[in-house]
Design a protein around this motif. Structure first.
Motif, mmCIF file in Angstrom:
data_model
loop_
_atom_site.group_PDB
_atom_site.id
_atom_site.type_symbol
_atom_site.label_atom_id
_atom_site.label_comp_id
_atom_site.label_asym_id
_atom_site.label_seq_id
_atom_site.Cartn_x
_atom_site.Cartn_y
_atom_site.Cartn_z
ATOM 1 N N VAL A 90 2.500 -19.013 3.489
ATOM 2 C CA VAL A 90 1.622 -19.444 2.570
ATOM 3 C C VAL A 90 1.035 -20.812 2.367
ATOM 4 O O VAL A 90 1.870 -21.768 2.641
ATOM 5 C CB VAL A 90 2.173 -19.239 0.961
ATOM 6 N N ALA A 96 -2.110 -22.036 -8.150
ATOM 7 C CA ALA A 96 -2.321 -20.871 -8.823
ATOM 8 C C ALA A 96 -1.080 -19.915 -8.413
ATOM 9 O O ALA A 96 -0.158 -20.545 -7.541
ATOM 10 C CB ALA A 96 -3.600 -20.030 -8.247
ATOM 11 N N GLY A 97 -0.829 -19.073 -9.189
ATOM 12 C CA GLY A 97 0.310 -17.941 -9.123
ATOM 13 C C GLY A 97 1.567 -18.526 -9.061
ATOM 14 O O GLY A 97 1.764 -19.190 -9.931
ATOM 15 N N LEU A 99 3.021 -20.839 -7.548
ATOM 16 C CA LEU A 99 3.423 -22.380 -7.580
ATOM 17 C C LEU A 99 3.373 -23.060 -8.950
ATOM 18 O O LEU A 99 4.186 -23.629 -9.336
ATOM 19 C CB LEU A 99 2.265 -22.918 -6.836
ATOM 20 N N ASP A 127 11.214 -10.916 -1.444
ATOM 21 C CA ASP A 127 10.533 -11.987 -0.532
ATOM 22 C C ASP A 127 10.902 -13.272 -0.931
ATOM 23 O O ASP A 127 9.913 -13.961 -1.672
ATOM 24 C CB ASP A 127 9.107 -11.656 -0.368
ATOM 25 N N PHE A 174 -3.623 -18.454 0.454
ATOM 26 C CA PHE A 174 -3.542 -17.360 1.433
ATOM 27 C C PHE A 174 -2.132 -17.288 2.077
ATOM 28 O O PHE A 174 -1.597 -18.167 2.161
ATOM 29 C CB PHE A 174 -4.613 -17.333 2.378
ATOM 30 N N LYS A 175 -1.960 -15.970 2.440
ATOM 31 C CA LYS A 175 -0.508 -15.678 3.082
ATOM 32 C C LYS A 175 -0.929 -15.302 4.393
ATOM 33 O O LYS A 175 -1.959 -14.366 4.725
ATOM 34 C CB LYS A 175 0.004 -14.689 2.363
ATOM 35 N N ASP A 195 -6.697 -9.135 -0.176
ATOM 36 C CA ASP A 195 -5.487 -8.878 -0.843
ATOM 37 C C ASP A 195 -4.608 -9.875 -0.575
ATOM 38 O O ASP A 195 -3.377 -10.062 -1.060
ATOM 39 C CB ASP A 195 -4.624 -7.555 0.130
ATOM 40 N N CYS A 197 -5.383 -13.422 0.158
ATOM 41 C CA CYS A 197 -5.945 -14.536 -0.267
ATOM 42 C C CYS A 197 -6.379 -14.657 -1.561
ATOM 43 O O CYS A 197 -6.784 -13.706 -2.228
ATOM 44 C CB CYS A 197 -7.298 -15.069 0.479
ATOM 45 N N ARG A 198 -6.084 -16.037 -2.060
ATOM 46 C CA ARG A 198 -7.114 -16.021 -3.620
ATOM 47 C C ARG A 198 -8.197 -16.621 -3.259
ATOM 48 O O ARG A 198 -8.368 -17.729 -2.564
ATOM 49 C CB ARG A 198 -6.275 -16.951 -4.387
HETATM 50 P P1 TMP Z 1 1.821 -16.385 -4.708
HETATM 51 O O1 TMP Z 1 0.994 -17.426 -5.859
HETATM 52 O O2 TMP Z 1 2.024 -15.182 -5.544
HETATM 53 O O3 TMP Z 1 3.168 -16.948 -4.142
HETATM 54 O O4 TMP Z 1 0.884 -15.766 -3.484
HETATM 55 C C1 TMP Z 1 0.422 -16.845 -2.675
HETATM 56 C C2 TMP Z 1 -0.569 -16.102 -1.918
HETATM 57 O O5 TMP Z 1 -0.006 -15.208 -0.886
HETATM 58 C C3 TMP Z 1 -1.853 -15.657 -2.715
HETATM 59 O O6 TMP Z 1 -3.128 -15.625 -2.032
HETATM 60 C C4 TMP Z 1 -1.316 -14.220 -2.625
HETATM 61 C C5 TMP Z 1 -0.625 -13.823 -1.256
HETATM 62 N N1 TMP Z 1 0.443 -12.994 -1.247
HETATM 63 C C6 TMP Z 1 0.401 -11.969 -0.321
HETATM 64 O O7 TMP Z 1 -0.416 -11.763 0.347
HETATM 65 N N2 TMP Z 1 1.282 -11.092 -0.288
HETATM 66 C C7 TMP Z 1 2.629 -11.257 -1.144
HETATM 67 O O8 TMP Z 1 3.291 -10.128 -1.373
HETATM 68 C C8 TMP Z 1 2.256 -12.214 -2.144
HETATM 69 C C9 TMP Z 1 3.620 -12.380 -3.277
HETATM 70 C C10 TMP Z 1 1.493 -12.983 -2.303
#
Ligand code: TMP
Length: 235
Positions: A90, A96-97, A99, A127, A174-175, A195, A197-198
């Protein structure tokens, strides 16, 4: 009928006649919070497949190797077969989220420099966030591979931030996922889409990603369509 190699929460992987090539089918199903929340986002499969195809192709033009070969249908792309490393990488530019939840930082704060985090891909464990020592303990990647993933993730961020800015989108975080191909090279894999990325509208900070589903904001299909329009129209 093609043989299903693997079915995940958002995609199905099929074998093809060529063992080095897989077919990815993007589903309309959406999950959040380790699949505790489930739903359908209308036309998400085609939106994400097309967005990811554009972005992965753009990254290849920018010298970032990845598994993408070509989009063959609205919901389907061909990719190089890789063995996915069980790590989610990530990158964050704006708080956001998780963090904010983990460190008590206010949402929307622009980070002084991008942050890279690793999560161990394991649904049973939800995870968990892991550091370099945990990754060594789990033996899921070598220290050299971890450093490569970090550098690659930051390189992707360097390319994607201006890509999205030109489309009036803020790349909040993003992930990424990586895999090892038939030649033993570690390359970028999986998808890059709303899905994973924010994405916030540049002027209004309107949320245009899966957080609309996670947080029951509504209008998720229209938001994904808007991202697709901006990504494709400016190409
Ligand atoms: P988070 O803030 O929930 O850790 O998410 C960080 C970023 O990762 C966000 O852009 C959403 C993405 N993400 C995924 O693609 N798959 C996942 O299972 C999770 C938890 C987050």
């Amino acid at each position: 009928m093609q043989e299903v190699l693997y079915e995940g929460k958002a995609k199905i992987l099929y074998r093809t006649a060529d063992p080095a090539v897989l077919l990815v089918h993007f589903k309309d199903e959406a999950t959040a919070f380790n699949a505790q929340k489930k739903g359908i986002i209308a036309r998400k499969g085609e939106y994400n497949c097309t967005i990811a195809s554009h972005i992965l192709q753009y990254l290849q033009q920018q010298g970032i190797a990845n598994h993408f070969l070509r989009q063959v249908a609205p919901q389907q792309m061909l990719v190089q077969a890789v063995k996915i490393l069980p790590l989610e990488v990530v990158v964050r530019n704006i708080a956001a989220g998780s963090l904010c939840q983990r460190l008590g930082i206010e949402q929307g704060r622009v980070l002084p420099q991008p942050i890279v985090e690793f999560y161990y891909k394991n649904d049973d464990l939800g995870d968990p966030l892991v550091n370099n020592d945990h990754i060594a303990l789990l033996q899921v990647a070598t220290p050299e591979q971890v450093e490569l993933l970090r550098q690659q993730a930051l390189a992707v961020n360097d390319r994607l931030q201006p890509f999205f800015q030109s489309r009036r989108l803020k790349l909040v975080d993003f992930k990424l996922e990586f895999g090892i191909n038939g030649h033993g090279a570690v390359i970028l894999a999986d998808e890059i889409s709303p899905d994973t990325c924010r994405l916030w509208d540049w002027d209004t900070d309107r949320v245009l990603d899966k957080d609309r589903f996670r947080q029951d904001l509504g209008g998720e299909s229209a938001a994904y369509a808007e991202v697709l329009r901006r990504v494709v129209e400016s190409t």
